[in-house]
Design a protein around this motif. Structure first.
Motif, PDB file in Angstrom:
ATOM      1  N   LYS A   4       0.816  -1.212   0.000  1.00 21.48           N
ATOM      2  CA  LYS A   4       0.000   0.000   0.000  1.00 21.48           C
ATOM      3  C   LYS A   4       0.850   1.263   0.000  1.00 21.48           C
ATOM      4  O   LYS A   4       0.482   2.268  -0.603  1.00 21.48           O
ATOM      5  CB  LYS A   4      -0.930   0.001   1.207  1.00 21.48           C
ATOM      6  CG  LYS A   4      -2.015  -1.070   1.147  1.00 21.48           C
ATOM      7  CD  LYS A   4      -2.936  -0.964   2.334  1.00 21.48           C
ATOM      8  CE  LYS A   4      -4.050  -2.018   2.256  1.00 21.48           C
ATOM      9  NZ  LYS A   4      -4.978  -1.929   3.422  1.00 21.48           N
ATOM     10  N   LEU A   5       1.978   1.214   0.695  1.00 20.65           N
ATOM     11  CA  LEU A   5       2.876   2.375   0.708  1.00 20.65           C
ATOM     12  C   LEU A   5       3.372   2.676  -0.697  1.00 20.65           C
ATOM     13  O   LEU A   5       3.379   3.830  -1.135  1.00 20.65           O
ATOM     14  CB  LEU A   5       4.057   2.117   1.636  1.00 20.65           C
ATOM     15  CG  LEU A   5       5.150   3.210   1.646  1.00 20.65           C
ATOM     16  CD1 LEU A   5       4.560   4.532   2.125  1.00 20.65           C
ATOM     17  CD2 LEU A   5       6.322   2.785   2.512  1.00 20.65           C
ATOM     18  N   GLY A   6       3.771   1.641  -1.398  1.00 17.17           N
ATOM     19  CA  GLY A   6       4.253   1.824  -2.765  1.00 17.17           C
ATOM     20  C   GLY A   6       3.168   2.358  -3.676  1.00 17.17           C
ATOM     21  O   GLY A   6       3.427   3.238  -4.516  1.00 17.17           O
ATOM     22  N   LEU A   7       1.934   1.841  -3.519  1.00 20.01           N
ATOM     23  CA  LEU A   7       0.832   2.328  -4.348  1.00 20.01           C
ATOM     24  C   LEU A   7       0.529   3.795  -4.044  1.00 20.01           C
ATOM     25  O   LEU A   7       0.217   4.577  -4.941  1.00 20.01           O
ATOM     26  CB  LEU A   7      -0.411   1.467  -4.118  1.00 20.01           C
ATOM     27  CG  LEU A   7      -0.352   0.041  -4.673  1.00 20.01           C
ATOM     28  CD1 LEU A   7      -1.602  -0.732  -4.294  1.00 20.01           C
ATOM     29  CD2 LEU A   7      -0.179   0.073  -6.193  1.00 20.01           C
ATOM     30  N   GLY A   8       0.627   4.147  -2.775  1.00 23.11           N
ATOM     31  CA  GLY A   8       0.385   5.547  -2.399  1.00 23.11           C
ATOM     32  C   GLY A   8       1.415   6.479  -3.004  1.00 23.11           C
ATOM     33  O   GLY A   8       1.080   7.546  -3.527  1.00 23.11           O
TER      34      GLY A   8
END
Length: 228
Positions: free
Chosen positions: A54-58
């Protein structure tokens, strides 16, 4: 044959520049090319950062947002008004007086794309372009900008029949450049206007000499012609 119109602006030197605004079709093609490039970059960001969860997608979404809004601003300011798509189509963005686009102008015209896009598929932008002779969308009208076709500027050569004349005074670099520019643009000005401009050099031209020919002679000398 293009359906574009043209308009003329006058430079401080009295030179009339004919500019050719780009119609919606080449602008659409340039936009599609830029869209394809942005989409490729966005997809690459998603694939590279997806492994971070999720961090990467954000992070990817933030970068894609910045790419979408500031991609054209970056290229317009750093590459003489040309995004990659505009470069392929031989177009560039400038202010309506032919001056280079400013950071404020680029930001305004690109941030207002959201208004041009309404109600869908650049509806308002297309209507705006069809209602004015310079094909300006709403963002262009607000920023006082226009998209033009690139034309290689024709710079007339220094007249070959002018006799080389060495000036009696030492010329600064700026004065040398001004004289060379005067000679190069001689073909674009009326004789009376040429003489008027040449006489503004004051003591550089002897009182009873043809000022235009005298300056052209100095230009020939500055360009490497033989001394008189």
């Amino acid at each position: 044959m293009r359906l574009d119109t043209t308009y003329t602006v006058n430079t401080p030197e009295g030179i009339a520049l004919t500019l050719s605004p780009a119609s919606p079709i080449p602008r659409l093609l340039a936009w599609l090319l830029d869209l394809l490039l942005r989409s490729g970059i966005s997809l690459a960001l998603l694939l590279l950062l997806a492994s971070l969860g999720k961090l990467g997608l954000g992070i990817a979404m933030i970068l894609i947002f910045l790419l979408e809004w500031f991609y054209p601003v970056y290229f317009e300011l750093r590459h003489r008004g040309q995004t990659p798509g505009k470069k392929v189509l031989n177009l560039y963005v400038t202010h309506t007086d032919a001056s280079p686009i400013t950071p404020a102008g680029s930001l305004v015209r690109n941030l207002l794309r959201v208004v041009d896009f309404l109600p869908f598929l650049y509806g308002f932008g297309l209507i705006s372009m069809m209602l004015n002779r310079r094909f300006q969308r709403l963002g262009d009208l607000a920023a006082n900008t226009v998209v033009l076709h690139c034309h290689a500027p024709h710079v007339p050569e220094i007249p070959l029949d002018a006799a080389s004349i060495r000036p009696d005074v030492r010329l600064t670099l700026a004065e040398q450049q001004a004289i060379l520019l005067f000679a190069q643009r001689s073909a674009t000005l009326a004789p009376a206007r040429l003489e008027e401009l040449a006489r503004m050099t004051g003591a550089l031209v002897p009182p009873h000499q043809n000022a235009t020919q005298w300056l052209q002679g100095i230009a020939v000398w500055l360009g490497g012609g033989s001394k008189a």
